[in-house]
Enzyme design. Structure first.
Site, PDB file in Angstrom:
ATOM      1  N   SER A  34     -16.543  -0.966  -3.398  1.00 32.91           N
ATOM      2  CA  SER A  34     -16.169  -0.874  -4.802  1.00 32.91           C
ATOM      3  C   SER A  34     -17.209  -0.162  -5.668  1.00 32.91           C
ATOM      4  CB  SER A  34     -15.869  -2.266  -5.362  1.00 32.91           C
ATOM      5  OG  SER A  34     -16.926  -3.147  -5.082  1.00 32.91           O
ATOM      6  N   HIS A  67      -9.332  -1.935  -3.033  1.00 35.23           N
ATOM      7  CA  HIS A  67      -9.307  -0.576  -3.589  1.00 35.23           C
ATOM      8  C   HIS A  67      -8.601   0.421  -2.672  1.00 35.23           C
ATOM      9  CE1 HIS A  67     -11.901  -1.580  -6.983  1.00 35.23           C
ATOM     10  NE2 HIS A  67     -12.507  -2.402  -6.139  1.00 35.23           N
ATOM     11  N   LYS A 110      -5.208  -4.169  -8.981  1.00 32.09           N
ATOM     12  CA  LYS A 110      -5.732  -2.800  -9.097  1.00 32.09           C
ATOM     13  C   LYS A 110      -4.544  -1.833  -9.067  1.00 32.09           C
ATOM     14  CE  LYS A 110     -10.045  -4.628  -7.531  1.00 32.09           C
ATOM     15  NZ  LYS A 110     -10.467  -5.110  -8.854  1.00 32.09           N
TER      16      LYS A 110
HETATM   17  C1  LIG Z   1     -13.470  -5.341  -3.334  1.00 28.19           C
HETATM   18  C2  LIG Z   1     -12.844  -6.376  -4.214  1.00 28.19           C
HETATM   19  N1  LIG Z   1     -12.371  -7.505  -3.655  1.00 28.19           N
HETATM   20  C3  LIG Z   1     -11.793  -8.470  -4.403  1.00 28.19           C
HETATM   21  C4  LIG Z   1     -11.666  -8.347  -5.761  1.00 28.19           C
HETATM   22  C5  LIG Z   1     -11.020  -9.448  -6.534  1.00 28.19           C
HETATM   23  O1  LIG Z   1      -9.674  -9.155  -6.745  1.00 28.19           O
HETATM   24  P1  LIG Z   1      -8.850  -9.847  -7.925  1.00 28.19           P
HETATM   25  O2  LIG Z   1      -9.067  -9.051  -9.165  1.00 28.19           O
HETATM   26  O3  LIG Z   1      -7.431  -9.802  -7.460  1.00 28.19           O
HETATM   27  O4  LIG Z   1      -9.351 -11.241  -8.055  1.00 28.19           O
HETATM   28  C6  LIG Z   1     -12.143  -7.194  -6.382  1.00 28.19           C
HETATM   29  C7  LIG Z   1     -12.031  -7.063  -7.843  1.00 28.19           C
HETATM   30  O5  LIG Z   1     -12.977  -6.734  -8.530  1.00 28.19           O
HETATM   31  C8  LIG Z   1     -12.745  -6.179  -5.592  1.00 28.19           C
HETATM   32  O6  LIG Z   1     -13.210  -5.058  -6.159  1.00 28.19           O
END
Ligand SMILES: Cc1ncc(COP(=O)(O)O)c(C=O)c1O
Length: 412
Positions: free
Chosen positions: A189, A217, A250
């Site tokens: 990310s 992502h 996302k």
């Molecule tokens: C790599 C990654 N995993 C998990 C999440 C968490 O997802 P959610 O927004 O559905 O809680 C995010 C969100 O920032 C993320 O970037």
């Protein structure tokens, strides 16, 4: 007796963050999350939203949300396991499984809830080992912390270093681990590069390790033939990656998480995941909207535009231009070669990235800084997130602003 101020730390710890400029300063979005939106009274080009496919405002998605709320009301009334298991939730799970070409899905309240709830159930005891890429997302790290499994430095490998992963697998084998769980982000990310899931799969198979990939992502972005089915499809690994975690927050433009894989996996998770069992289920509007997002991506009768293809075009155009301008730090270049929609533009120290973001806002471009301690010192950055709805005009205006301010701040 010791004199205690029961809540004094609230003020002092917050002040400490403010003094170090580490406190979060939220900006207020006063319009829909569109490519052009209004932030604190100013019209800006949105360059840092996770709404990659602009599905949060897609007419079909909005229609499905409205229909769901009209028919099923505003809330579900309970957790899934009690009275809150609606037909809409089950339909969303069926649709996502079909889209992902997987056997089964369990939706969760968020991606965070999936990571925090499922990881500690897969590996439960000190006889187990969790192996992680050093750049895994914070929500994975929180899930890991909730497990009793071993996860010390012998089991963390340098970012995307497959020799390092093999060493960790050997360490786990030598420790006679009962179960081994290899966890990785699909798209990282902060850096925007894609995990080497094909190599991870081969190595994990050799050692009898289970793989957990967080496709937050990659969903709606990666995948063969510009269909956005995610990282597992990108590498053609359906059936070989045991646990896939997805999010709707996302590219899907709504909210909610999912665990995707075999029927055995989903049966297990539905009965063991505490974040799922102990928290209310999706309101109908969210489940309805998420169904709409999948329908747009599936595009069965060809009535929608291919939102993924447009996103990938924009990514290609922007990433090449940013490197041509001279923002050619290794991290930026690595992201340029990936298929993901994240471009980190490295500015150096925290103050440079913050100044860049403030100046971009003045010039009508909204792109936020990511600074130490979220990323290593000296690699503070502006993280650009591309979206489908941005026109070439928006991209050119943004690129001109990046060039002008990059020179002003002596980053270029
Ligand atoms: C790599 C990654 N995993 C998990 C999440 C968490 O997802 P959610 O927004 O559905 O809680 C995010 C969100 O920032 C993320 O970037």
């Amino acid at each position: 007796m010791i004199q205690r101020d029961p809540v004094g730390f609230l003020k002092t710890e917050y002040q400490d963050l403010v003094d170090k400029a580490l406190d979060w300063k939220h900006k207020t979005l006063e319009s829909r999350s569109d490519p052009e939106c209004v932030i604190e009274g100013k019209k800006v080009i949105m360059m840092c939203s996770n709404n990659y496919l602009n599905l949060s405002t897609h007419p079909h998605v909005v229609k499905k949300a409205l229909e769901a709320v009209e028919k099923y009301g505003a809330g579900s009334g309970s957790v899934r396991a009690l009275a809150g298991n609606m037909w809409l939730h089950e339909e969303l799970e069926r649709k996502l499984a079909e889209f992902k070409e997987q056997k089964a899905v369990m939706i969760t309240q968020s991606g965070y809830a999936a990571n925090a709830g499922v990881i500690p159930q897969l590996v439960t005891s000190t006889e187990d080992v969790i192996i992680s890429d050093e750049l895994n997302h914070g929500s994975i790290i929180d899930g890991v912390r909730l497990s009793k499994a071993q996860r010390g430095k012998d089991f963390i490998y340098k970012h995307s270093d497959m020799g390092g992963l093999e060493q960790c697998l050997q360490n786990a084998d030598k420790a006679n681990a009962r179960r081994i769980l290899v966890i990785t982000d699909g798209v990282f990310s902060m850096d925007g590069d894609v995990a080497k899931l094909d190599e991870i799969q081969k190595l994990s198979e050799q050692y009898g390790a289970m793989i957990y990939v967080d496709d937050a992502h990659g969903d709606g972005v990666l995948g063969r033939n510009k269909k956005g089915k995610g990282i597992v499809d990108h590498f053609g690994l359906q059936g070989k990656v045991q646990v896939e975690m997805n999010t709707f927050s996302k590219a899907m433009g709504t909210i909610g998480g999912a665990i995707t894989g075999s029927q055995d996996l989903v049966n297990f998770c539905r009965n063991k995941t505490r974040t799922y069992l102990l928290s209310g289920s999706h309101p109908p509007a969210v489940a309805g909207a998420s169904l709409g997002s999948i329908e747009v991506l599936e595009n069965k009768d060809g009535k929608f535009d291919n939102v993924v293809a447009k996103l990938l075009d924009n990514c290609d155009y922007f990433k090449k231009a940013i490197v041509n301008l001279g923002f050619n730090h290794a991290i930026t270049e690595a992201a340029t070669k990936s298929f993901a929609a994240i471009t980190p533009i490295i500015c150096g120290e925290n103050d440079k990235a913050k100044a860049m973001s403030n100046r971009l806002y003045e010039e009508g471009v909204f792109a936020l800084p990511i600074v130490f301690p979220m990323v290593p010192r000296g690699t503070a950055r502006i993280r650009v997130m591309m979206t489908t709805g941005l026109t070439k005009g928006h991209l050119d205006t943004s690129l001109a602003a990046f060039e002008k301010i990059g020179k002003e701040l002596e980053i270029l």
